[in-house]
Design an enzyme around this catalytic site. Structure first.
Site, PDB file in Angstrom:
ATOM      1  N   GLU A 274      -6.865 -10.892  -6.759  1.00 10.19           N
ATOM      2  CA  GLU A 274      -6.185 -10.937  -6.088  1.00 10.19           C
ATOM      3  C   GLU A 274      -6.745 -12.674  -5.361  1.00 10.19           C
ATOM      4  O   GLU A 274      -7.341 -12.890  -5.112  1.00 10.19           O
ATOM      5  CB  GLU A 274      -5.358 -10.292  -4.724  1.00 10.19           C
ATOM      6  CG  GLU A 274      -5.159  -8.866  -5.079  1.00 10.19           C
ATOM      7  CD  GLU A 274      -4.067  -8.539  -4.417  1.00 10.19           C
ATOM      8  OE1 GLU A 274      -4.363  -9.203  -2.788  1.00 10.19           O
ATOM      9  OE2 GLU A 274      -3.402  -7.250  -4.203  1.00 10.19           O
TER      10      GLU A 274
ATOM     11  N   ASP B  26      -0.681 -11.984   6.912  1.00  3.54           N
ATOM     12  CA  ASP B  26      -1.943 -11.597   6.880  1.00  3.54           C
ATOM     13  C   ASP B  26      -2.045 -12.028   8.185  1.00  3.54           C
ATOM     14  O   ASP B  26      -2.170 -12.617   9.305  1.00  3.54           O
ATOM     15  CB  ASP B  26      -2.039 -13.944   5.967  1.00  3.54           C
ATOM     16  CG  ASP B  26      -1.669 -13.776   5.169  1.00  3.54           C
ATOM     17  OD1 ASP B  26      -1.838 -12.570   4.213  1.00  3.54           O
ATOM     18  OD2 ASP B  26      -1.238 -14.682   4.518  1.00  3.54           O
TER      19      ASP B  26
END
Length: 273
Positions: free
Chosen positions: A54, A65
């Site tokens: 990724e 995140d």
């Protein structure tokens, strides 16, 4: 989906399933610490035995995140890393002999600013196989999915334990694989997961023929082994991004760069073993 329409992501999962193996899927933030070193890191990840990678596009206002990846994004954004930079890194890695499928992880706004038609043309040119847009709800994804299908790029959905009755609808238009979120909240290394995680994964598997991968919080060889028993892919993000962060002093010195890359490669290799 007929064989002619398969891309490298599909073929990688097919091969690993035939071999009885689970895909090791590192996540990295492109441009941390710099684009040239990211290419070197991708080579090291392939040498370590990674199967799919990724490529995280750094973003200033992330929703998913955790702090480790936020810091990586901040370091990359200081260098003005854009989607164009990330795709150029992907092209250079392919030129260096990296054959792993790339899945681009980006928020929707940067793609929208480029324009979807041009965005997907750029992805095709960079040989991107999959796409994850964590802030694009299933209910608003129809246009993006149409562009992705036309470009033979898999739009991969995130399915969380809280998705509940939306899971079946989300998976009805899924492509590539199903990304199961292992924990509530943002990404980050964890020592434990919510109590029903195995049941959640098995429930998802029962509703799809696509490969099922799990991510968010997986950081050790023991955790990789645990989830490999019930998943087709295991995503490791924050732990690898942290290892890169720890290696930056070595990576930014020409005399010690190879040592820093070796540390990252060895860390990923022990996750796979």
């Amino acid at each position: 989906m007929n064989a002619a329409a398969l891309n490298s992501l599909d073929l990688t999962f097919e091969r690993l399933q035939a071999e009885g193996r689970t895909a090791l899927m590192p996540f990295i933030t492109v441009g941390d610490p710099d684009p040239e070193t990211t290419v070197d890191i991708l080579v090291a990840l392939q040498e370590a035995g990674a199967d799919i990678v990724e490529l995280g596009v750094p973003y200033s206002d992330p929703l998913a995140d955790g702090p480790v990846i936020q810091r990586a994004s901040e370091r990359a954004l200081v260098r003005e890393i854009t989607i164009e930079t990330c795709l150029n890194v992907a092209r250079k890695a392919k030129e260096r002999g990296v054959t792993m499928p790339f899945v681009l992880f980006t928020y929707y706004n940067p793609a929208m600013q480029i324009g979807l038609e041009r965005f997907f043309t750029m992805l095709q040119e960079a040989e991107i196989s999959g796409l994850i847009i964590p802030d694009l709800p299933y209910e608003e994804s129809k246009e993006v999915l149409a562009f992705a299908d036309a470009a033979n790029i898999r739009l991969v959905p995130l399915v969380a334990p809280t998705s509940n009755d939306r899971i079946a609808r989300i998976m009805s238009s899924a492509r590539g694989f199903i990304y199961c979120v292992s924990s509530l909240g943002v990404t980050g290394e964890r020592t434990s997961f919510f109590e029903g995680v195995e049941h959640f994964i098995r429930s998802v598997r029962a509703q799809t023929d696509l490969p099922v991968a799990i991510g968010f919080g997986i950081s050790s060889r023991e955790q990789v082994r645990r989830f490999s028993e019930i998943c087709d892919g295991v995503v490791i993000g924050s732990a690898i991004v942290r290892k890169i962060e720890e290696s930056i002093p070595l990576l930014q010195n020409k005399e010690t760069k190879s040592q820093g890359l070796l540390q990252i490669r060895d860390f990923v290799a022990q996750l796979k073993s």
